[in-house]
Design an enzyme around this catalytic site. Structure first.
Site, mmCIF file in Angstrom:
data_model
loop_
_atom_site.group_PDB
_atom_site.id
_atom_site.type_symbol
_atom_site.label_atom_id
_atom_site.label_comp_id
_atom_site.label_asym_id
_atom_site.label_seq_id
_atom_site.Cartn_x
_atom_site.Cartn_y
_atom_site.Cartn_z
ATOM 1 N N SER A 159 -24.126 12.801 -28.656
ATOM 2 C CA SER A 159 -24.267 11.907 -29.334
ATOM 3 C C SER A 159 -25.033 10.606 -28.699
ATOM 4 C CB SER A 159 -23.260 11.097 -30.008
ATOM 5 O OG SER A 159 -23.441 9.852 -30.601
ATOM 6 N N TYR A 213 -14.392 7.273 -28.288
ATOM 7 C CA TYR A 213 -15.312 8.543 -28.766
ATOM 8 C C TYR A 213 -16.540 8.699 -28.086
ATOM 9 C CZ TYR A 213 -18.772 10.664 -31.756
ATOM 10 O OH TYR A 213 -19.825 11.419 -31.908
ATOM 11 N N LYS A 242 -17.686 12.094 -25.512
ATOM 12 C CA LYS A 242 -18.757 12.812 -25.626
ATOM 13 C C LYS A 242 -19.229 13.056 -24.252
ATOM 14 C CE LYS A 242 -19.294 13.990 -30.063
ATOM 15 N NZ LYS A 242 -19.138 15.359 -30.290
HETATM 16 N N1 LIG Z 1 -22.286 12.176 -38.275
HETATM 17 C C1 LIG Z 1 -22.782 11.400 -36.922
HETATM 18 O O1 LIG Z 1 -23.366 10.280 -37.302
HETATM 19 C C2 LIG Z 1 -22.857 12.054 -35.599
HETATM 20 C C3 LIG Z 1 -23.516 11.581 -34.648
HETATM 21 C C4 LIG Z 1 -23.875 12.290 -33.227
HETATM 22 C C5 LIG Z 1 -23.028 13.142 -33.189
HETATM 23 N N2 LIG Z 1 -22.238 13.876 -34.180
HETATM 24 C C6 LIG Z 1 -21.380 14.923 -33.662
HETATM 25 O O2 LIG Z 1 -21.634 16.038 -34.668
HETATM 26 C C7 LIG Z 1 -20.700 16.779 -34.497
HETATM 27 C C8 LIG Z 1 -20.589 17.264 -36.142
HETATM 28 O O3 LIG Z 1 -20.356 15.752 -36.848
HETATM 29 P P1 LIG Z 1 -20.259 15.642 -38.540
HETATM 30 O O4 LIG Z 1 -20.750 14.496 -38.692
HETATM 31 O O5 LIG Z 1 -20.747 16.809 -39.058
HETATM 32 O O6 LIG Z 1 -18.669 15.590 -38.423
HETATM 33 P P2 LIG Z 1 -17.700 16.265 -39.639
HETATM 34 O O7 LIG Z 1 -16.214 15.545 -39.460
HETATM 35 O O8 LIG Z 1 -18.402 16.310 -40.943
HETATM 36 O O9 LIG Z 1 -17.688 17.889 -38.963
HETATM 37 C C9 LIG Z 1 -16.833 18.152 -37.853
HETATM 38 C C10 LIG Z 1 -16.055 19.307 -38.119
HETATM 39 O O10 LIG Z 1 -15.303 19.826 -37.139
HETATM 40 C C11 LIG Z 1 -14.080 20.211 -37.532
HETATM 41 N N3 LIG Z 1 -12.913 19.994 -36.481
HETATM 42 C C12 LIG Z 1 -12.670 18.884 -35.787
HETATM 43 N N4 LIG Z 1 -11.748 19.205 -35.131
HETATM 44 C C13 LIG Z 1 -11.625 20.228 -34.652
HETATM 45 C C14 LIG Z 1 -10.946 21.442 -33.889
HETATM 46 N N5 LIG Z 1 -10.102 20.740 -32.835
HETATM 47 N N6 LIG Z 1 -10.876 22.669 -34.196
HETATM 48 C C15 LIG Z 1 -11.493 23.245 -35.321
HETATM 49 N N7 LIG Z 1 -12.558 22.447 -35.940
HETATM 50 C C16 LIG Z 1 -12.502 20.881 -35.817
HETATM 51 C C17 LIG Z 1 -13.512 19.392 -38.770
HETATM 52 O O11 LIG Z 1 -12.828 20.073 -39.833
HETATM 53 C C18 LIG Z 1 -15.183 19.291 -39.423
HETATM 54 O O12 LIG Z 1 -15.361 20.196 -40.171
HETATM 55 C C19 LIG Z 1 -19.488 16.243 -34.167
HETATM 56 O O13 LIG Z 1 -19.166 16.603 -32.908
HETATM 57 C C20 LIG Z 1 -19.701 14.617 -33.857
HETATM 58 O O14 LIG Z 1 -19.246 13.721 -32.930
HETATM 59 C C21 LIG Z 1 -22.156 13.058 -35.325
#
Ligand SMILES: NC(=O)c1ccc[n+]([C@@H]2O[C@H](COP(=O)([O-])OP(=O)(O)OC[C@H]3O[C@@H](n4cnc5c(N)ncnc54)[C@H](O)[C@@H]3O)[C@@H](O)[C@H]2O)c1
Length: 337
Positions: free
Chosen positions: A124, A148, A152
């Site tokens: 991120s 958080y 990362k």
């Molecule tokens: N959405 C944003 O703004 C953003 C920005 C930068 C980085 N990210 C990163 O991208 C990734 C996806 O983000 P997103 O927005 O799709 O979030 P999200 O919460 O929709 O998706 C994350 C998924 O991971 C699963 N999960 C979490 N912990 C788990 C575990 N221990 N075992 C198995 N499954 C697990 C959750 O059930 C969920 O389906 C994340 O790592 C997040 O940190 C997101």
């Protein structure tokens, strides 16, 4: 390739699964469904007209995770699973370190056991913290400012150490800026639990009548209209970058890429664009700045273009249009399943 996507039932993961299937890859998903939806994956299969495999498993449960690697050979892993709410990470850091950092350690152990060495990690722009200069290049020293962001950064460091320990690993770190929008069909999109943490999801819920108004945190930043400026990237563009990142490219691993458009928009510009795309008024109130928020953050995405041949193609209007299509077709998100 057969690609295992952790967190594939989540917002970004589901769009990645669809891009992979459409590019001809086979997909295995591992998700504990803490924040992901089975229905999202059913819809991905319907859109792609191809099946994928779902293992409902937690990254920290080694035996369950191992089972997902025990079927057809996995060629690469895209690691999206993680907890991502900044305020929650401040309130409960142990949960974040256990889930995000320890979960990644277990994932890498299981990958090693099964001889899988290629991994693309969802990092991120949060790792940059309060960046002194914009646009933000990958050279800027990371300095995350909340738990958080530190999870990362720690994962990036552990993957860098792993790569140094054994050149057989093939690791790529993708630093997402601000994912927004939804698939153009409106059939998959962002379905946050509770109060949305990001601007687009909040605005979409105001537009559809689930929330009365948007709170804009501060209008006295040194930006043209005083509100914070961020680099929003269409989630389908973001997803397509993962397909590009699966092909080894560029310099020595771990390779690090910013994924953004390179252009920043203020909160009020997004509100205006969303009003135009949806035909709905978005009432808002200006409130205090949020501690830790910064004035401006946008990417220099040129390395991803040069080395992966990837760039974001969709503009702010398409992000708003597609977010609105998703939200208006699914006002309450996915049905419970
Ligand atoms: N959405 C944003 O703004 C953003 C920005 C930068 C980085 N990210 C990163 O991208 C990734 C996806 O983000 P997103 O927005 O799709 O979030 P999200 O919460 O929709 O998706 C994350 C998924 O991971 C699963 N999960 C979490 N912990 C788990 C575990 N221990 N075992 C198995 N499954 C697990 C959750 O059930 C969920 O389906 C994340 O790592 C997040 O940190 C997101």
């Amino acid at each position: 390739m057969r690609v295992l996507v952790t967190g594939g039932a989540g917002y970004i993961g589901s769009h990645i699964c669809l891009e992979l299937l459409e590019a001809g890859h086979d997909v295995t998903v591992v998700d504990n469904l803490a924040n992901g939806k089975r229905e999202a994956l059913r819809r991905v299969e319907a859109l792609a007209q191809r099946p994928l495999e779902l293992f409902t498993a937690d990254l920290n449960h080694k035996d369950d995770l191992s089972a997902a690697f025990s079927g057809p050979r996995i060629d690469a892993v895209i690691h999206c699973a993680g907890l991502k709410a900044v305020a929650e990470s401040v309130a409960d850091p142990l949960r974040y370190y256990a889930n995000n950092v320890a979960g990644t350690v277990t994932l890498c152990e299981v990958m090693r056991q099964h001889g899988v060495s290629r991994l693309v990690f969802s990092s991120s722009c949060t790792v940059y913290g309060d960046a002194a200069t914009v646009p933000i290049t990958e050279e800027l020293p990371p300095a995350p400012v909340n738990p958080y962001g530190r999870t990362k950064r720690m994962i990036e460091q552990l993957l860098t150490d792993l790569q140094a320990s054994d050149p057989a690993w093939d690791l790529t770190l993708l630093r997402y800026f601000n994912p927004a929008g939804a698939h153009a069909s409106g059939s998959i999109g962002e379905d946050p639990a509770g109060v949305p943490d990001n601007l687009f999801a909040f605005i979409a819920q105001v537009a559809v009548g689930r929330r009365p108004e948007l709170r804009v945190f501060g209008n006295d930043y040194p930006t043209p209209d005083g509100t914070g400026v961020r680099d929003y990237i269409h989630v389908v563009d973001l997803a397509s970058a993962h397909v590009s990142a699966l092909e080894p490219a560029g310099g020595p691993a771990p390779r690090v890429y910013n994924l953004g458009t390179g252009r920043g928009y203020s909160v009020l510009e997004v509100v205006e664009a969303f009003e135009r795309a949806s035909g709905r008024k978005i009432p808002y109130v200006i409130t205090e700045r949020r501690p830790g928020d910064i004035a401006r953050a946008y990417a220099d995405p040129s390395r991803a273009h040069a080395e992966l041949g990837w760039r974001a193609r969709r503009d702010l209007h398409e992000m708003c249009r597609d977010a609105w299509r998703w939200q208006s077709q699914n006002p309450d998100g996915y049905p419970d399943s």
